[in-house]
Each structure stands twice: as structure tokens, then as C-alpha cells.
Design a protein around this motif. Structure first.
Motif, PDB file in Angstrom:
ATOM      1  N   ILE A  93     -22.774 -29.496  -2.326  1.00 19.14           N
ATOM      2  CA  ILE A  93     -21.358 -29.448  -2.706  1.00 19.14           C
ATOM      3  C   ILE A  93     -20.476 -29.452  -1.463  1.00 19.14           C
ATOM      4  O   ILE A  93     -19.456 -30.154  -1.404  1.00 19.14           O
ATOM      5  N   ASP A  94     -20.868 -28.687  -0.436  1.00 15.06           N
ATOM      6  CA  ASP A  94     -20.096 -28.666   0.805  1.00 15.06           C
ATOM      7  C   ASP A  94     -20.008 -30.070   1.415  1.00 15.06           C
ATOM      8  O   ASP A  94     -18.935 -30.509   1.847  1.00 15.06           O
ATOM      9  N   PRO A 118     -23.255 -33.502 -14.960  1.00 13.50           N
ATOM     10  CA  PRO A 118     -24.437 -34.351 -14.753  1.00 13.50           C
ATOM     11  C   PRO A 118     -25.608 -33.664 -14.075  1.00 13.50           C
ATOM     12  O   PRO A 118     -26.723 -34.178 -14.126  1.00 13.50           O
ATOM     13  N   MET A 119     -25.394 -32.508 -13.440  1.00 15.43           N
ATOM     14  CA  MET A 119     -26.480 -31.814 -12.748  1.00 15.43           C
ATOM     15  C   MET A 119     -26.962 -30.571 -13.491  1.00 15.43           C
ATOM     16  O   MET A 119     -27.603 -29.702 -12.906  1.00 15.43           O
ATOM     17  N   LYS A 120     -26.672 -30.501 -14.790  1.00  9.22           N
ATOM     18  CA  LYS A 120     -27.093 -29.300 -15.526  1.00  9.22           C
ATOM     19  C   LYS A 120     -28.622 -29.225 -15.577  1.00  9.22           C
ATOM     20  O   LYS A 120     -29.306 -30.227 -15.803  1.00  9.22           O
ATOM     21  N   PRO A 121     -29.187 -28.026 -15.393  1.00  8.25           N
ATOM     22  CA  PRO A 121     -30.643 -27.880 -15.299  1.00  8.25           C
ATOM     23  C   PRO A 121     -31.327 -27.568 -16.623  1.00  8.25           C
ATOM     24  O   PRO A 121     -32.529 -27.303 -16.638  1.00  8.25           O
ATOM     25  N   VAL A 122     -30.613 -27.601 -17.720  1.00 14.54           N
ATOM     26  CA  VAL A 122     -31.183 -27.173 -18.998  1.00 14.54           C
ATOM     27  C   VAL A 122     -32.054 -28.258 -19.618  1.00 14.54           C
ATOM     28  O   VAL A 122     -31.877 -29.450 -19.369  1.00 14.54           O
ATOM     29  N   GLY A 123     -33.039 -27.819 -20.444  1.00 11.66           N
ATOM     30  CA  GLY A 123     -33.885 -28.749 -21.182  1.00 11.66           C
ATOM     31  C   GLY A 123     -34.907 -29.463 -20.329  1.00 11.66           C
ATOM     32  O   GLY A 123     -35.468 -30.473 -20.753  1.00 11.66           O
ATOM     33  N   LEU A 124     -35.182 -28.947 -19.129  1.00  6.06           N
ATOM     34  CA  LEU A 124     -36.090 -29.607 -18.195  1.00  6.06           C
ATOM     35  C   LEU A 124     -37.050 -28.589 -17.586  1.00  6.06           C
ATOM     36  O   LEU A 124     -36.649 -27.466 -17.271  1.00  6.06           O
ATOM     37  N   ALA A 145     -16.386 -32.066  -8.389  1.00  6.46           N
ATOM     38  CA  ALA A 145     -16.662 -30.929  -7.499  1.00  6.46           C
ATOM     39  C   ALA A 145     -15.374 -30.244  -7.059  1.00  6.46           C
ATOM     40  O   ALA A 145     -15.344 -29.015  -6.895  1.00  6.46           O
ATOM     41  N   GLU A 146     -14.316 -31.023  -6.877  1.00  4.65           N
ATOM     42  CA  GLU A 146     -13.034 -30.445  -6.483  1.00  4.65           C
ATOM     43  C   GLU A 146     -12.457 -29.548  -7.572  1.00  4.65           C
ATOM     44  O   GLU A 146     -11.622 -28.681  -7.291  1.00  4.65           O
ATOM     45  N   ARG A 147     -12.882 -29.739  -8.804  1.00  2.00           N
ATOM     46  CA  ARG A 147     -12.386 -28.916  -9.917  1.00  2.00           C
ATOM     47  C   ARG A 147     -13.083 -27.561  -9.997  1.00  2.00           C
ATOM     48  O   ARG A 147     -12.711 -26.717 -10.797  1.00  2.00           O
ATOM     49  N   GLY A 148     -14.106 -27.362  -9.186  1.00  4.62           N
ATOM     50  CA  GLY A 148     -14.821 -26.093  -9.168  1.00  4.62           C
ATOM     51  C   GLY A 148     -16.250 -26.314  -8.723  1.00  4.62           C
ATOM     52  O   GLY A 148     -16.888 -27.308  -9.097  1.00  4.62           O
ATOM     53  N   ARG A 149     -16.777 -25.407  -7.928  1.00  3.72           N
ATOM     54  CA  ARG A 149     -18.107 -25.594  -7.349  1.00  3.72           C
ATOM     55  C   ARG A 149     -19.212 -25.631  -8.397  1.00  3.72           C
ATOM     56  O   ARG A 149     -20.292 -26.163  -8.158  1.00  3.72           O
TER      57      ARG A 149
END
Length: 442
Positions: A208-209, A249-255, A238-242
Motif C-alpha cells: 500500500i505504501d 479485489p484483495m479480500k482474503p475470504v473463501g480461499l 487505496a487513497e480512500r483508506g488503507r
């Protein structure tokens, strides 16, 4: 019999040409590519896919875009037929081999005895004859200026972004693993249609940085267009919040990481197969306006992509569309010049499927008019009817923005004395729509 002229050989123009020709109308398809190129296109083929290679969800029972797939197939749509012919495993989505898909659409159109072709750029609005303008978001400057002059106002505009594509052989599969979210898909191949790259919390924070600090494409002075929310660049998210990307798109659920089943990833980057050979994968949801050098550096921070080679980097372009609720009638004709119809993304629908669907309607309506017949729009409780109703009067003209198909555009379902669960409600929408669309086709 009068002929129908169509400007633009993208999704909408290709579908409009097919529908009109299948109705017995001679069609002339005008396409400026490849002699006049665009920012995003690589070929002169019809229906070339330039952003994602996905037509999104194929669930025609509980999803509005899946319902739109069903309606287009029921209406003998060439876009949907070729998409299914060249589909790739993608869980519950309809993804295609983009090159084979556009080549097959091109072959189908060129083989049709009633479709002829006129290469070259159209720079002015035609005064007579039957025309459909389906030039999409990358309408040439001269034609866009002619449209603005005719409509008397600046076209609305927003910025659209493209995601990068990676060579599969350069992905480190000792780190990444194959799995569709929630193992979605009927076959094992579909359940493993995506490649997943896991991130720990420190890796995510560093990513993110770097994303926020990366050099971005700057717009020209005076360009004030916004973004379409369905296709935001990742750095804007990313500018809307870290944490925004972790819930997007980077959610870790279901995997579940097959290399470390007991370790929960903090974030996951998914890649979706982009061609039938499985040699290319696009990074899902990673539309970007970073400059090329920055993209390479930032994306190689993703675990598993440290040594990745890119077949195509991301990019951003200006996307123009007209204020359809003000300018078009319910036959998609320009009110000031009723010999001209508009179709596709330039009308203010967003997405491949929606664009092709509006081309389908414009082609059928133009064919009916040439035959001296009257074809009313589909009922508003169908997916196509909901879209055309929205763009030709249902939307608020002052705040009109591009829109994907969604159940919020449909007339509400009568709960009949009780509240429905969301899945039951969506199934009721699609059941009602299928009955109404079948009747409209008849």
C-alpha cells in the motif's frame, strides 16, 4: 430495401450488425481500425476486448448480468454465442480467450452475406439514411466533436482503466496456488480457475505504501472527469483508506492456501486466466494509472510475482458518453436527428455485456423501422428493458453516469404479504424477466 450503416465494430456495433442482418437488412459496418488506432486496441478485429476478458457472473437465476447473458442468448446474439464457444474456466464467471473470441466474431460477420464493410474513419454526422453510432468510449476526436456540436453541450466523461496481464510461466507456483473463491464452479478445472498470491500484513502494508507513493499518469489541464466506480484504479481505492483493497479485489475470504492450509492470508491478489492456452493471466481488479516503470516495481512486490514478466501493463484513458436521458428517445434515436441511433457504451451503459445488449436492441429496432414495422422496447422488468428504460428517461439527466445492469433498475417485486430473502427475491426477478422477455421476442 434500405441499408443500415453502423459506425464502430466493437461489442455493440458487431451485435447490431448481426441482429439487423439476421432480420434480412443489408448492413454496412464502418470501422476505422486498424488504419486509425486507439489507445487501447491492438488489432482491427471486431469486438476486441481491451480491458478485462470477463463477461462477469453467468448465474442467470440470481444475478442481473447473468440474466442479461440469458436474454442475449435467447435473442440469437452473436456476442454471447462466441463467448460461450471460447469460454475459459473462471468459477461462476463467463471469461473468454479474448483473441479467439474477437477473431470468431470477426469471422461470423465477414461470412454473413448481408454484411459488407467500409474501412475508414467517419468524421461527421450523416444527414440521411439509417445509421447507428456505436463507437464506444474511444470515439475518434472528429466524430466526438461532431456529436458535441449537434447536442449543444459537452459530452459527459470519466476515466477508464485497464489491468495488466502476466505471463503464466513467470508466476512462482511455489508461493501462489490455484483456487476459485469458495471453490466455485461445477468442475475441478473451474474450481481452480484462479491463481492466488497471498500477502502477510507487513507485505500488504508495504505494498500500500508503494502504491500510494508510485508515480502516476497526470491528466491534462482542464480534464475534470471522474472515475466509474466499477472500474476504479487500485491506487484510487487505496487513497480512500488503507483497508479498502482488503475489502475489494484483495479480500482474503473463501480461499485456503494449499501450501500452508493453516495460515490465513492478510490479503490475496487473484489472477484470472486470459487465454485458452493458459499462458496469460490478468490481475483481477488491478486497473491502474501508474506509469509503466512504477507498475513493474510495485506489482513485483506481490508474493509469487517477484520475477513476473508482463505481456501488457495497465493504463488509463478518457471515456466519453452522451447524456442519453436528454438526447435519445425510447427507440435509441437522437431526437434532433432521428435517422441516427446510438448504441453501446457511448449511451451510458457500462460493461461489455451491457454494451452488446444495447447494440442488439438498436440493431433490431433499426431493422424493424426499415421494414416499416414498430418494435417497442422490451418490458422494463427484463434486463434489457431495465437498461434501455434507464438510459432513455429513467435516469436523472442532471446526475447521469455510466451504469452496469443491476436489480435496482428493475420495477420492485411484489412481496405478496411477506418479505423475501435476497436470493429468493433475485430468483423472482429473473423468473419474471424470462417470461417477459420470451413474450417480447415472440
Amino acid at each position: 430495401m434500405d441499408k443500415l450503416n453502423i459506425i464502430g465494430g466493437g461489442m455493440a456495433g458487431s451485435e447490431a450488425a448481426w441482429q439487423a442482418a439476421e432480420a434480412g437488412i443489408p448492413v454496412v459496418l464502418h470501422e476505422m481500425r486498424p488504419s486509425v488506432g486507439t489507445f487501447a486496441h491492438r488489432t482491427g478485429d471486431f469486438a476486441e476486448m481491451v480491458c478485462s476478458n470477463s463477461f462477469r457472473s453467468d448465474d442467470d437465476e440470481r444475478n442481473a448480468v447473468g440474466l442479461l447473458h440469458w436474454e442475449m442468448q435467447a435473442a440469437n446474439g452473436v456476442i454471447m454465442a462466441m463467448a460461450r464457444q471460447h469460454r475459459l474456466p473462471a468459477g461462476g464467471a463467463l471469461a473468454v480467450d479474448r483473441d479467439a473470441f474477437s477473431a470468431s466474431v470477426t469471422a461470423k460477420l465477414r461470412a454473413h452475406p448481408l454484411i459488407s464493410f467500409a474501412p475508414g474513419e467517419i468524421t461527421a454526422l450523416p444527414d440521411d439514411g439509417h445509421w447507428i453510432i456505436a463507437t464506444g468510449p474511444l470515439t475518434s476526436g472528429a466524430l466526438a466533436e461532431a456529436i458535441r456540436t449537434e447536442t449543444g453541450a459537452e459530452s459527459l466523461a470519466f476515466f477508464d482503466a485497464i489491468a495488466p496481464i502476466v505471463y503464466a510461466e513467470t508466476i512462482d507456483m511455489d508461493i501462489a496456488w490455484r483456487q476459485s473463491r469458495y471453490d466455485k464452479g461445477e468442475t475441478e478445472e473451474e474450481q481452480k480457475a484462479y491463481i492466488n498470491c497471498p500477502m502477510t500484513k507487513p507485505q500488504y502494508e508495504a505494498f500500500i505504501d508503494a502504491l500510494l507513493a508510485a508515480e502516476k499518469t497526470e491528466f491534462h489541464e482542464g480534464e475534470t472527469a471522474g472515475y466509474f466506480d466499477g472500474c476504479l484504479p487500485i491506487e484510487v481505492m487505496a487513497e480512500r483508506g488503507r483497508e479498502t483493497l482488503r475489502f475489494g479485489p484483495m479480500k482474503p475470504v473463501g480461499l485456503t492456501n494449499s501450501h500452508a492450509p493453516d495460515t490465513k492470508a492478510h490479503a490475496v491478489v487473484q489472477l484470472r486466466r486470459d487465454n485458452a492456452l493458459g499462458t496469460l493471466y490478468n490481475i483481477v481488479g488491478f486497473q491502474t494509472k501508474m506509469k509503466y516503470g512504477a507498475q513493474t516495481a510495485v506489482f513485483k512486490m506481490i508474493p509469487g510475482l517477484e520475477n513476473a514478466s508482463f505481456a501488457r501493463l495497465g493504463g488509463i484513458h478518457r471515456n466519453t458518453f452522451i447524456n442519453s436521458p436528454t438526447l435519445l428517445d425510447n427507440q435509441m434515436r437522437l431526437k434532433s436527428r432521428p435517422n441516427i441511433r446510438f448504441a453501446g457504451q457511448i449511451t451510458g451503459v457500462e460493461g461489455y455485456v451491457e454494451s452488446a445488449a444495447m447494440g442488439l436492441l438498436a440493431g433490431r429496432m433499426a431493422a424493424a423501422e426499415i421494414k416499416g414495422q414498430d418494435l417497442p422496447p422490451p418490458p422494463a422488468d427484463t434486463a434489457m428493458g431495465a437498461l434501455i428504460t434507464h438510459i432513455t428517461g429513467g435516469a436523472e439527466a442532471k446526475t447521469f453516469q455510466p451504469m452496469n445492469v443491476n436489480f435496482g433498475l428493475f420495477p420492485p417485486i411484489d412481496a405478496k404479504g411477506g418479505r423475501r430473502g435476497r436470493k429468493d427475491r433475485y430468483k423472482a426477478y429473473t423468473d419474471r424477466a424470462k417470461d417477459a422477455f420470451t413474450a417480447w421476442l415472440g
